[in-house]
Design an enzyme around this catalytic site. Structure first.
Site, PDB file in Angstrom:
ATOM      1  N   ASP B  11       0.875  -1.174   0.000  1.00 33.03           N
ATOM      2  CA  ASP B  11       0.000   0.000   0.000  1.00 33.03           C
ATOM      3  C   ASP B  11       0.910   1.221   0.000  1.00 33.03           C
ATOM      4  O   ASP B  11       1.719   1.397   0.913  1.00 33.03           O
ATOM      5  CB  ASP B  11      -0.886   0.018   1.251  1.00 33.03           C
ATOM      6  CG  ASP B  11      -1.931  -1.078   1.223  1.00 33.03           C
ATOM      7  OD1 ASP B  11      -2.369  -1.455   0.123  1.00 33.03           O
ATOM      8  OD2 ASP B  11      -2.305  -1.575   2.302  1.00 33.03           O
ATOM      9  N   ASP B 130     -13.993  -3.691  -2.080  1.00 27.22           N
ATOM     10  CA  ASP B 130     -13.914  -3.519  -0.624  1.00 27.22           C
ATOM     11  C   ASP B 130     -15.323  -3.666  -0.056  1.00 27.22           C
ATOM     12  O   ASP B 130     -16.215  -2.892  -0.419  1.00 27.22           O
ATOM     13  CB  ASP B 130     -13.373  -2.127  -0.267  1.00 27.22           C
ATOM     14  CG  ASP B 130     -11.966  -1.890  -0.808  1.00 27.22           C
ATOM     15  OD1 ASP B 130     -11.237  -2.889  -1.016  1.00 27.22           O
ATOM     16  OD2 ASP B 130     -11.601  -0.724  -1.030  1.00 27.22           O
TER      17      ASP B 130
END
Lengths: 195, 251
Positions: B11, B130
């Site tokens: 990330d 998500d």
């Protein structure tokens, strides 16, 4: 000089990165004049068959590939379009073999076939020198070429399919040597040493 | 059947690798190129690179960093974050990406999946979804987990499969960073619903969590970030453990 055929469909940059581990004598081009002067050619492929055939025609390199007499390595889609026909976009392909390309059956397996598969190799093929049988290579495809007399390596996902092939000076791999770690680099090295 | 895959995720925020809990409280985890090299050596099967701030700050992915990572990596490389149209695909492939992950953009423009699959093939299109629990149902969240779209989780997964995505990267926000295990219930049902490969993400805390994601939920791959970054678990040890438990992994 090794020519990487750049027809706007594919992870050409990845192929260039992997080749740079072996040689600096590489050119990426879609110009038939540049490509025809190369001692060997690589036809990469991440893409869709009918789109790829259309792009090759637009670049004027379809006949150059068909009549090429230097070693040519087709990768993934670059191997599949050596077939007669592909169910992907229902398109005629280069016709270097009579074998057509089919879609995997989603009712029987996870599609695309994505990941590292154990590959049974024919040790007589120079492309697989210095590699062990049951080597893992990275695959990412929803279509496959059935096993035939030109098959030099195979895999099974329930359905057996061609993982590598050879038709005279034409070599093809369904997997991605540029993305298969050190085993993949060895395949590219072997190809570079064919002539 | 391909071997089960272990995928470390980087990330990226402001050019550095970060890791947070439930999408917030980010902390620095190091240099992307160094980590990428280490993970390939340890036996990672792929690498995922997500520019987690790109979407909401309207920033484009850090092109130079993608190029640098791709330059050293010889395993599949998926890049995502801030991808909004087909030109971003071309840009990322030119930088050395092998697959592109889509999140907010496909909720806004679902047709982008089909357009990209037609040009680059389904196998290059990863739908990053998500999901989070709200009122006992799973909903799809976008913009780095800040916005509930109101779209039901399973419906959306089926839809992206129909539109031509080649893989689903499913992040359970309710599990992310908790180290309490992957959301096995959701993943199992998802595998029954769609024919695509599914990458489980969110919740890994120990080796058993990976094992149960493969055996109980039938996931094709497991993704995690924090566990590997901080050296608590090595990919090599994890794969040896899975192999001993009868899971086919590439060693």
């Amino acid at each position: 000089m090794t020519g990487v055929i750049d027809y706007g469909a594919g992870n050409t940059a990845s192929v260039m990165n992997a080749l740079s581990d072996i040689t600096k004598d590489i050119v990426k081009s879609s110009d038939p004049e540049v490509l025809s002067k190369c001692g060997r050619l690589i036809l990469p492929g991440v893409g869709e068959a009918s789109f790829a055939m259309k792009r090759l025609a637009e670049c004027g390199i379809t006949s150059l590939i068909k009549t090429c007499d230097v070693p040519l390595l087709g990768i993934c889609l670059g191997m599949q379009i050596m077939g007669s026909f592909s169910e992907e976009g229902d398109t005629h392909c280069l016709g270097l073999t009579n074998t057509p390309v089919k879609r995997f059956d989603e009712s029987k397996m996870t599609v695309p076939n994505m990941g590292w598969c154990k590959t049974k190799i024919n040790n007589n093929c120079k492309l697989f020198q210095n590699l062990k049988n049951d080597q893992y290579f990275y695959f990412a495809h929803s279509y496959y070429m059935p096993v035939s007399e030109i098959t030099t390596a195979l895999c099974s996902t329930g359905t057996e399919f061609t993982a590598a092939l050879r038709i005279n000076n034409f070599y093809g791999v369904q997997f991605h040597p540029e993305k298969s770690g050190s085993a993949g680099i060895q395949i590219l090295k072997n190809f570079m040493e064919l002539c | 059947m391909p071997a089960k895959r272990i995928i470390p995720c980087l990330d990226i925020k402001d050019g550095r690798v970060v890791k947070g809990t439930n999408f917030v409280n980010l902390r620095d985890a190091g240099d992307a190129v160094e980590l990428a090299l280490r993970y390939e050596e340890e036996g990672a099967d792929e690498l995922v690179f997500l520019d987690i701030t790109a979407s909401h700050e309207k920033r484009k992915i850090l092109a130079d960093l993608v190029k640098e990572v791709a330059g050293v990596l010889r395993i599949p490389f998926t890049v995502g974050g801030g991808v909004s149209d087909i030109r971003d695909f071309e840009l990322l492939f030119n930088l050395g990406a092998d697959k592109v992950s889509l999140n907010s953009a496909i909720v806004k423009t679902p047709g982008l999946i089909t357009e990209a699959a037609r040009q680059f093939g389904s196998q290059a299109v990863v739908a990053a979804i998500d999901v989070n629990l709200a009122d006992n149902s799973y909903f799809v969240f976008v913009k780095g987990g800040r916005e509930n779209t109101g779209i039901e989780g399973f419906d959306w997964c089926r839809r992206v499969a129909d539109l031509g995505a080649g893989e689903i990267l499913l992040t359970s926000m309710n599990k992310d960073g908790t180290r309490s295990g992957y959301d096995l219930g959701f993943l199992k049902k998802l595998k029954e619903l769609v024919p695509l490969p599914v990458i489980a993400s969110g919740g890994a805390g120990n080796m058993e969590h990976f094992l149960e994601a493969f055996t109980v939920a039938g996931a094709d791959a497991c993704l995690t970030a924090g566990l590997f970054h901080f050296g608590e678990l090595s990919i090599t040890d994890l794969k040896l453990y899975l192999s001993r438990k009868g899971i086919e992994v590439r060693l």
